[in-house]
Enzyme design. Structure first.
Site, PDB file in Angstrom:
ATOM      1  CB  ALA A  65       1.952  -7.305  -5.766  1.00  0.00           C
ATOM      2  CG  ASN A 114       0.720  -0.685   2.377  1.00  0.00           C
ATOM      3  OD1 ASN A 114       0.251  -1.743   3.109  1.00  0.00           O
ATOM      4  ND2 ASN A 114       1.721  -0.496   1.861  1.00  0.00           N
ATOM      5  NE  ARG A 115      -1.791   1.022  10.621  1.00  0.00           N
ATOM      6  CZ  ARG A 115      -1.599   2.516  10.847  1.00  0.00           C
ATOM      7  NH1 ARG A 115      -0.601   2.786  10.470  1.00  0.00           N
ATOM      8  NH2 ARG A 115      -2.326   3.249  11.454  1.00  0.00           N
ATOM      9  N   GLY A 117      -1.878  -5.527   5.543  1.00  0.00           N
ATOM     10  CA  GLY A 117      -1.979  -6.594   6.037  1.00  0.00           C
ATOM     11  C   GLY A 117      -2.393  -8.044   5.256  1.00  0.00           C
ATOM     12  CG  PHE A 118      -0.102 -10.001   2.859  1.00  0.00           C
ATOM     13  CD1 PHE A 118       0.165  -9.121   2.363  1.00  0.00           C
ATOM     14  CD2 PHE A 118       0.699 -11.136   3.474  1.00  0.00           C
ATOM     15  CE1 PHE A 118       1.406  -9.128   1.790  1.00  0.00           C
ATOM     16  CE2 PHE A 118       2.072 -11.141   3.050  1.00  0.00           C
ATOM     17  CZ  PHE A 118       2.562  -9.947   2.423  1.00  0.00           C
ATOM     18  CG  ASN A 145       3.350 -10.419  -4.406  1.00  0.00           C
ATOM     19  OD1 ASN A 145       3.062 -11.036  -3.266  1.00  0.00           O
ATOM     20  ND2 ASN A 145       4.480  -9.956  -4.719  1.00  0.00           N
ATOM     21  CB  SER A 181       4.863  -7.117   3.236  1.00  0.00           C
ATOM     22  OG  SER A 181       3.959  -6.674   4.004  1.00  0.00           O
ATOM     23  CG  ASN A 183       2.332  -3.575   6.202  1.00  0.00           C
ATOM     24  OD1 ASN A 183       2.507  -2.878   6.983  1.00  0.00           O
ATOM     25  ND2 ASN A 183       1.979  -3.109   4.988  1.00  0.00           N
ATOM     26  CB  THR A 184       2.839 -10.282   7.311  1.00  0.00           C
ATOM     27  OG1 THR A 184       1.504  -9.954   6.604  1.00  0.00           O
ATOM     28  CG2 THR A 184       2.506 -11.730   8.020  1.00  0.00           C
ATOM     29  CE  LYS A 215       7.152  -6.286  -4.302  1.00  0.00           C
ATOM     30  NZ  LYS A 215       5.806  -5.592  -4.821  1.00  0.00           N
ATOM     31  CG  ASN A 244       7.202  -5.251  -0.539  1.00  0.00           C
ATOM     32  OD1 ASN A 244       6.482  -4.478  -0.258  1.00  0.00           O
ATOM     33  ND2 ASN A 244       6.793  -6.583  -0.242  1.00  0.00           N
ATOM     34  N   GLY A 269       6.317   5.164  -3.199  1.00  0.00           N
ATOM     35  CA  GLY A 269       6.119   6.521  -3.619  1.00  0.00           C
ATOM     36  C   GLY A 269       7.416   7.106  -3.931  1.00  0.00           C
ATOM     37  N   GLY A 298       9.226   4.212  -6.410  1.00  0.00           N
ATOM     38  CA  GLY A 298       9.516   5.507  -6.809  1.00  0.00           C
ATOM     39  C   GLY A 298       9.503   5.717  -8.127  1.00  0.00           C
ATOM     40  CB  THR A 320       2.910   5.168  -4.850  1.00  0.00           C
ATOM     41  OG1 THR A 320       3.069   3.933  -4.137  1.00  0.00           O
ATOM     42  CG2 THR A 320       2.344   6.349  -4.183  1.00  0.00           C
TER      43      THR A 320
END
Length: 345
Positions: A65, A114-115, A117-118, A145, A181, A183-184, A215, A244, A269, A298, A320
């Protein structure tokens, strides 16, 4: 060829712009006659098929995702040899995500921060696209997802997830609940077992017969990962996705100033390789042998995928390394697995 193209050209573009440009090419590859030609050289060998979640996956290796948030590149990604595509993260309410820039390459580490934010067009738009895919590409395995809409308060998250599940589960081969995540705001707090169990119970009921997975984050202590895994089994989930992105910045080769300038967000990554394998082993020890565990984090090479399978992963996902290895990465993985004897006779 691709590494040279990346160094000389693609690395000079803004990462998010480059991603959208690449997705445009991928979408073209999903349309006949381009898809026919692409599949002719990327189709996984039949010996790589995996039975999981009541489905037959053409390869154990799929797309995680985050790569295709709005289910626009599924056909192209399938044509490139990936065994499944997990779209999203999709939220019940469409949202733009965080302000740009929000995606950063750490080239020395073969990593990304990354950020996002969905950022996505919402569950209704995703459902319309998935319905078309089901008519035009019925054999492609598609996971969906789902995450919490930013405008929804954490205490109302269950109803928000249920709304997405109700809309999307009938069109998905499996559904994944993203509570991990970074980022939320407040999202990762939902991973506490006492909070997560009733949420997953409600989403599972809304999902009907569609397999449901959760997840998790790699930053949880091992004992909490074990507790979540055991709870997932007790609640009747079909599997766990481990894992994640991470908020850790340990062990990076990229200079500290560049990392600091990138700011907050989830790291993905190559640097996650060690922790990813650790989390996989913790989860596998806590669940039955037939419980689906999807390993993420990874993964770059066929040996990485083989290592995850040997450690108990049912399926493996990547994202990634696509940026660094190019569009034939899926073919590279599948052919490498055959050469290493991973395919079933």
């Amino acid at each position: 060829m691709y590494p040279l193209l990346f160094r000389a050209v693609l690395s000079r573009f803004d990462p998010e712009f480059a991603h959208h440009a690449g997705m445009a090419v991928i979408r073209v590859l999903g349309v006949p006659p381009f898809s026919w030609a692409t599949r002719a050289i990327t189709r996984p060998d039949p010996s790589l098929r995996v039975e999981a979640l009541g489905l037959t996956f053409p390869s154990p290796f799929g797309v995680a995702a985050g790569f295709d948030k709005n289910a626009v590149g599924v056909r192209g990604l399938a044509a490139l040899g990936f065994g499944h595509v997990e779209v999203g993260t999709v939220t019940a309410i469409a949202q733009e995500g965080n302000p740009k820039p929000r995606l950063f390459r750490l080239i020395a580490d073969r990593a990304v921060i990354n950020r996002m934010g969905f950022n996505n067009a919402g569950a209704d738009a995703a459902a319309r696209r998935l319905a078309r895919l089901r008519r035009g590409a019925p054999d492609t395995i598609i996971g969906v997802n789902i995450g919490k809409s930013r405008v929804v308060e954490v205490e109302d998250a269950t109803a928000d997830y249920v709304a997405s599940a109700t809309r999307l589960a009938p069109l998905a081969d499996y559904l994944a609940v993203n509570v991990s995540s970074p980022n939320t705001p407040g999202l990762r707090g939902l991973q506490a077992v006492e909070t997560l169990a009733p949420l997953l119970r409600a989403v599972r009921e809304a999902s009907g017969a569609t397999p449901l997975l959760v997840k998790i984050a790699p930053d949880l202590p091992d004992e909490e990962i074990t507790a979540i895994a055991q709870m997932a089994v007790a609640e009747g989930l079909a599997g766990i996705i481990a894992h994640n992105t991470t908020i850790s910045r340990d062990g990076l080769l990229t200079d500290a100033e560049t990392v600091e300038a990138a700011g907050a967000g989830g790291l993905s990554g190559a640097p996650l390789k060690k922790r990813s394998l650790e989390v996989l082993r913790v989860v596998r020890e806590a669940v039955p042998a037939d419980f689906c565990v999807i390993a993420v984090g990874g993964v770059e090479t066929p040996s990485d995928v083989q290592e995850r399978l040997a450690a108990g992963a049912t399926l493996v996902q990547g994202y990634t390394a696509f940026l660094y290895r190019g569009p034939f990465w899926g073919r590279e993985i599948n052919r490498g697995l055959i050469s290493r004897g991973t395919g079933r006779a």
